[in-house]
Design a protein around this motif. Sequence first.
Motif, PDB file in Angstrom:
ATOM      1  N   ARG A  32       0.847  -1.193   0.000  1.00 44.67           N
ATOM      2  CA  ARG A  32       0.000   0.000   0.000  1.00 44.67           C
ATOM      3  C   ARG A  32       0.881   1.242   0.000  1.00 44.67           C
ATOM      4  NH1 ARG A  32      -5.274  -0.565   2.962  1.00 44.67           N
ATOM      5  NH2 ARG A  32      -4.476   1.081   4.267  1.00 44.67           N
TER       6      ARG A  32
ATOM      7  N   ARG B 262      -2.608  12.805   2.224  1.00 40.36           N
ATOM      8  CA  ARG B 262      -2.999  12.847   3.634  1.00 40.36           C
ATOM      9  C   ARG B 262      -4.064  13.911   3.776  1.00 40.36           C
ATOM     10  NH1 ARG B 262      -2.276  15.597   8.227  1.00 40.36           N
ATOM     11  NH2 ARG B 262      -0.813  17.069   7.366  1.00 40.36           N
TER      12      ARG B 262
ATOM     13  N   GLU C  52      -8.587   3.631  -0.651  1.00 35.87           N
ATOM     14  CA  GLU C  52      -8.446   2.973   0.643  1.00 35.87           C
ATOM     15  C   GLU C  52      -7.820   3.973   1.607  1.00 35.87           C
ATOM     16  OE1 GLU C  52      -9.638  -0.061   1.334  1.00 35.87           O
ATOM     17  OE2 GLU C  52     -10.360  -0.133  -0.725  1.00 35.87           O
ATOM     18  N   THR C  53      -7.913   3.689   2.886  1.00 36.40           N
ATOM     19  CA  THR C  53      -7.401   4.610   3.896  1.00 36.40           C
ATOM     20  C   THR C  53      -6.521   3.891   4.909  1.00 36.40           C
ATOM     21  OG1 THR C  53      -9.336   4.263   5.297  1.00 36.40           O
ATOM     22  CG2 THR C  53      -9.432   6.113   3.734  1.00 36.40           C
ATOM     23  N   ASP C  54      -5.739   4.679   5.602  1.00 36.53           N
ATOM     24  CA  ASP C  54      -4.959   4.194   6.738  1.00 36.53           C
ATOM     25  C   ASP C  54      -5.187   5.204   7.852  1.00 36.53           C
ATOM     26  OD1 ASP C  54      -3.227   3.028   8.493  1.00 36.53           O
ATOM     27  OD2 ASP C  54      -1.403   3.567   7.399  1.00 36.53           O
ATOM     28  N   PRO C  55      -5.957   4.847   8.868  1.00 36.78           N
ATOM     29  CA  PRO C  55      -6.434   3.521   9.229  1.00 36.78           C
ATOM     30  C   PRO C  55      -7.537   3.021   8.285  1.00 36.78           C
ATOM     31  CG  PRO C  55      -7.213   5.140  10.815  1.00 36.78           C
ATOM     32  CD  PRO C  55      -6.299   5.858   9.877  1.00 36.78           C
ATOM     33  N   ALA C  56      -7.527   1.709   8.064  1.00 33.10           N
ATOM     34  CA  ALA C  56      -8.406   1.079   7.076  1.00 33.10           C
ATOM     35  C   ALA C  56      -9.885   1.196   7.414  1.00 33.10           C
ATOM     36  CB  ALA C  56      -8.023  -0.395   6.915  1.00 33.10           C
ATOM     37  N   ASP C  57     -10.235   1.245   8.693  1.00 34.04           N
ATOM     38  CA  ASP C  57     -11.649   1.259   9.068  1.00 34.04           C
ATOM     39  C   ASP C  57     -12.363   2.562   8.716  1.00 34.04           C
ATOM     40  OD1 ASP C  57     -10.213   2.655  11.027  1.00 34.04           O
ATOM     41  OD2 ASP C  57     -11.634   2.125  12.613  1.00 34.04           O
ATOM     42  N   VAL C  58     -11.640   3.578   8.299  1.00 35.51           N
ATOM     43  CA  VAL C  58     -12.241   4.857   7.912  1.00 35.51           C
ATOM     44  C   VAL C  58     -12.769   4.800   6.476  1.00 35.51           C
ATOM     45  CG1 VAL C  58     -11.776   7.316   7.569  1.00 35.51           C
ATOM     46  CG2 VAL C  58     -10.741   6.107   9.486  1.00 35.51           C
TER      47      VAL C  58
ATOM     48  N   VAL D 210      -5.841  11.325   8.212  1.00 33.07           N
ATOM     49  CA  VAL D 210      -6.014  10.009   7.584  1.00 33.07           C
ATOM     50  C   VAL D 210      -5.226   9.974   6.274  1.00 33.07           C
ATOM     51  CG1 VAL D 210      -7.697   8.500   6.435  1.00 33.07           C
ATOM     52  CG2 VAL D 210      -8.248   9.538   8.646  1.00 33.07           C
TER      53      VAL D 210
END
Length: 170
Positions: free
Chosen positions: A2, A7, A38-44, A78
């Motif tokens: 990834r 940001r 996709e995001t990091d953190p993934a749950d967002v 994020v």
Amino acid sequence: MRLVVGRIGRPHGVKGEVTVEVRTDSPEERFVVGKALETDPADVGPLTITAQRWHKDRLLVRFEEVPDRTAAEQLRGVFLVVDSAELPPLDDPDEFHDHELIGLRVETVDGEAVGEVVDVLHHAQDMLVVSGEKGSEVLVPFVRELVPDVDTAAGRVVIDPPPGLLELGR
């Protein structure tokens, strides 16, 4: 792998628009209306782009999942990411994506082990950040005269440093 392409910064206005600190050479390809990132953190995420525009030197983006300023504020910091497999191959054999260089071992033209590429900086001059023994770091200008060979298949970068360059980080 990834890769970070941006940001999320602060909200812009009250309708959920956010500023994005761009971390890609191709924002016109990465921030396309309709694209889900996709995001990091993934749950967002994932976050789907519904609009994007440049305002002065900042990219402003609206996401389908972000209806207002309050929701936008929650996204501050994020990271927006893509899979490296999505990147098209580069046409020039002397050009590399950062992720192709990070992790390569570094040695001199004489075969002396120097360390490992841990980052690539893009300022006025592209620089390889090489981590050496005992945690020292050396910045090596990424130019053919100092970096005559990059062999990603063999996992190595060969450098021809001028006298004193390697001692700067020790």
